[in-house]
Design an enzyme around this catalytic site. Structure first.
Site, short mmCIF file in Angstrom:
data_model
loop_
_atom_site.label_atom_id
_atom_site.label_comp_id
_atom_site.label_asym_id
_atom_site.label_seq_id
_atom_site.Cartn_x
_atom_site.Cartn_y
_atom_site.Cartn_z
N ARG A 1 -2.80 5.65 -4.38
CA ARG A 1 -1.65 4.74 -4.30
C ARG A 1 -0.52 5.28 -5.16
O ARG A 1 -0.76 6.00 -6.13
CB ARG A 1 -2.02 3.35 -4.83
CG ARG A 1 -3.15 2.71 -4.07
CD ARG A 1 -2.77 1.46 -3.33
NE ARG A 1 -3.93 1.08 -2.52
CZ ARG A 1 -4.56 -0.08 -2.60
NH1 ARG A 1 -4.12 -1.00 -3.44
NH2 ARG A 1 -5.60 -0.33 -1.83
N VAL B 1 -7.54 -8.80 8.44
CA VAL B 1 -8.59 -9.81 8.49
C VAL B 1 -7.98 -11.19 8.68
O VAL B 1 -6.84 -11.44 8.30
CB VAL B 1 -9.47 -9.81 7.21
CG1 VAL B 1 -10.42 -8.63 7.19
CG2 VAL B 1 -8.62 -9.85 5.96
N GLN C 1 -13.21 3.45 -3.59
CA GLN C 1 -13.51 2.18 -2.90
C GLN C 1 -14.77 2.32 -2.07
O GLN C 1 -15.15 3.43 -1.69
CB GLN C 1 -12.38 1.84 -1.92
CG GLN C 1 -11.29 0.97 -2.49
CD GLN C 1 -10.35 0.43 -1.41
OE1 GLN C 1 -10.36 0.88 -0.27
NE2 GLN C 1 -9.54 -0.53 -1.79
N HIS D 1 -6.62 3.12 1.29
CA HIS D 1 -7.86 2.35 1.21
C HIS D 1 -8.87 2.94 2.19
O HIS D 1 -8.51 3.68 3.11
CB HIS D 1 -7.63 0.86 1.52
CG HIS D 1 -6.73 0.61 2.71
ND1 HIS D 1 -6.18 -0.61 2.98
CD2 HIS D 1 -6.29 1.44 3.70
CE1 HIS D 1 -5.44 -0.52 4.07
NE2 HIS D 1 -5.49 0.69 4.52
N ALA E 1 -15.32 -7.63 7.09
CA ALA E 1 -15.03 -6.37 6.40
C ALA E 1 -14.75 -6.68 4.94
O ALA E 1 -14.34 -7.79 4.60
CB ALA E 1 -13.82 -5.69 7.02
N TRP F 1 0.84 -1.21 0.00
CA TRP F 1 0.00 0.00 0.00
C TRP F 1 0.87 1.25 0.00
O TRP F 1 0.68 2.14 0.82
CB TRP F 1 -0.91 -0.02 1.23
CG TRP F 1 -2.04 -0.99 1.11
CD1 TRP F 1 -3.20 -0.80 0.42
CD2 TRP F 1 -2.13 -2.28 1.71
NE1 TRP F 1 -4.00 -1.92 0.55
CE2 TRP F 1 -3.37 -2.84 1.34
CE3 TRP F 1 -1.28 -3.04 2.52
CZ2 TRP F 1 -3.79 -4.10 1.74
CZ3 TRP F 1 -1.70 -4.30 2.92
CH2 TRP F 1 -2.94 -4.82 2.53
N1 PHE Z 1 -8.27 -2.52 2.08
C1 PHE Z 1 -7.97 -3.61 1.21
C2 PHE Z 1 -7.32 -3.05 -0.05
O1 PHE Z 1 -7.54 -1.93 -0.37
C3 PHE Z 1 -9.19 -4.39 0.85
C4 PHE Z 1 -9.82 -5.10 2.02
C5 PHE Z 1 -10.76 -4.46 2.81
C6 PHE Z 1 -9.51 -6.40 2.29
C7 PHE Z 1 -11.34 -5.12 3.85
C8 PHE Z 1 -10.09 -7.07 3.33
C9 PHE Z 1 -11.02 -6.43 4.12
O2 PHE Z 1 -6.60 -3.74 -0.75
#
Ligand code: PHE
Length: 343
Positions: free
Chosen positions: A201, A257, A215, A175, A311, A161
C-alpha cells in the site's frame, strides 16, 4: 671407524630419540633445546654427516638420503609440537591438542520467524477444515485488484487501496482479494481456499503501518453457505490463533462483499477496559469479511442465484503482533536476532 650399516642404524636411533624428545617437550624452551640436540647445525645428525667423507659415493648417497629423510621428519615433528605448545600457551589449558571426547560447542536452537510460525499455524488450521492453499501474483492487473472486485475505475474506494503503480499499468497488489476471482476462474464451486501472501500500500511507515505486509485471504463458496458459517469459522479462527473469548461483528463497507463486516476481538492488552492500543474502545479489529457480492460472482462467471460464499482477508502481521504482544510492526522486519529470539 663405523661401517655404513652402523651409521644407518645410528640415524634410525637418532630419529627415534628425537621424535620422542620433541613430543615430550613440555614447553617451547624445552622444545627448542631438544630440536637443537638432534637437528641443528651442531646436532647429532650433522655430526654424522661430517664423519662420512671417507665413504664411497654409493655409501654417501645412501647415508645422505636417509639422513635427509630423518632431518625432514624431525623438522615436521618440531613444527607440529611447536603449534601445539603455542595453542596450549594461548589457551592456558593443559597440553592436549585434540581431544575428540570433548563435547562440541552447543548449537543454538533455532525456530521459524514469528510471521512464518503464525502463517504455518493458520494454514494448518484451515487445512484441517478442508481449505486448500492457493496463490496469486504480487504484481497484479488492475482488473483483478479492483474491477473484478466491484471497484470500477472511477470508484472512490480505489483511494482506500492506494498503491504503487508500475509504468506498464500493473500494480503492486493491495490485498490478497485479487486471488478471489483468479481462483474462481480456475476452480468451479464448491470451493474452499485460503491465499496467503504479501501485499502493498501507499503508506507512510509507522508503528502500525507498513508499505508491505502480509494477508491471508479466505474464500468459501457453495450452494448453501450462510453468514452463520462465516461467523462460526472466523470465531473459531481467532479463538485458535489468539485465544480470543469475546468477539463481535460490526457492519463495514468493502465493495466486494455484501453485507460487509469487521470481526473484533476484546482487546488482549487491557482485557476490554480500554487502553492506548485499542484506542479506548476495548476492542481490536482483526478480520474484515463478508458475503461475496453478486457482482464479483458475475465477473468470475459463477451464477449468483445458485451459489453463495463468504470471504475474509486478515492481515496476519497484525495477528502476530497481538499474539506475541509486539507493539511496533517494524520490529517484525528488522531481522534483529535480539528481538526474534524472544519467541
Ligand atoms: N481485502 C480487504 C482489505 O484488504 C479485506 C477483505 C477481504 C474484506 C475479504 C472483506 C472480504 O482491506
Amino acid at each position: 671407524m663405523n661401517s655404513e650399516a652402523e651409521i644407518l642404524k645410528k640415524i634410525d636411533v637418532i630419529l627415534e630419540e628425537a621424535l620422542k624428545g620433541l613430543k615430550n617437550s613440555r614447553n617451547l624452551t624445552e622444545l627448542e633445546n631438544n630440536f637443537k640436540v638432534f637437528s641443528g647445525k651442531k646436532g647429532e645428525l650433522s655430526l654424522i654427516l661430517h664423519s662420512i667423507h671417507s665413504f664411497s659415493p654409493e655409501e654417501k648417497k645412501n647415508i645422505g638420503s636417509k639422513s635427509n629423510f630423518a632431518k625432514k621428519t624431525i623438522e615436521d615433528a618440531y613444527l607440529l609440537r611447536k603449534g601445539e605448545l603455542i595453542a596450549v600457551e594461548k589457551s592456558g589449558k593443559a597440553a592436549r591438542f585434540i581431544d575428540l571426547t570433548i563435547p562440541g560447542p552447543s548449537i543454538e536452537k533455532i525456530h521459524a520467524h514469528p510471521i512464518t510460525a503464525v502463517l504455518e499455524d493458520t494454514v494448518s488450521f484451515f487445512s484441517s477444515m478442508g481449505f486448500e492453499i492457493v496463490e496469486g501474483p504480487e504484481i497484479e492487473t488492475t482488473y483483478y485488484n479492483f474491477d473484478a472486485l466491484n471497484i470500477p475505475a472511477n470508484h472512490p474506494a480505489r483511494d482506500v487501496w492506494d498503491t504503487f503503480y508500475l509504468l506498464n499499468g500493473l500494480v503492486a497488489r493491495t490485498h490478497t482479494s485479487s486471488v478471489q476471482v483468479r481462483t474462481m476462474e480456475r476452480k468451479k464451486p464448491p470451493l474452499r481456499v485460503i491465499a496467503p501472501g504479501r501485499c502493498y500500500r501507499y503508506e507512510a511507515v509507522d508503528a502500525t503501518h507498513l508499505f508491505m505486509f502480509n494477508q491471508i485471504e479466505g474464500l468459501y463458496i457453495d450452494e448453501n453457505v450462510r453468514l452463520s458459517d462465516l461467523k462460526g469459522i472466523l470465531e473459531a479462527t481467532v479463538r485458535h490463533l489468539l485465544g480470543a473469548k469475546k468477539t463481535r461483528f460490526r457492519p463495514a463497507f468493502y465493495p466486494f462483499v455484501e453485507p460487509g463486516l469487521d470481526l473484533d476481538i476484546e482487546c488482549v492488552f487491557c482485557g476490554g477496559k480500554g487502553c492506548g492500543i485499542c484506542k479506548n474502545t476495548g476492542w481490536i479489529e482483526v478480520i474484515p469479511c463478508g458475503m461475496v457480492h453478486p457482482n464479483v460472482f458475475k465477473y468470475a462467471k459463477i451464477d449468483p442465484d445458485k451459489y453463495r460464499g463468504f470471504a475474509f482477508g486478515m492481515g496476519f502481521d497484525r495477528i502476530v503482533m497481538l499474539k506475541y504482544n509486539i507493539n511496533d510492526l517494524r520490529y517484525l522486519y528488522q531481522c534483529n536476532l535480539d528481538m526474534l529470539t524472544q519467541f
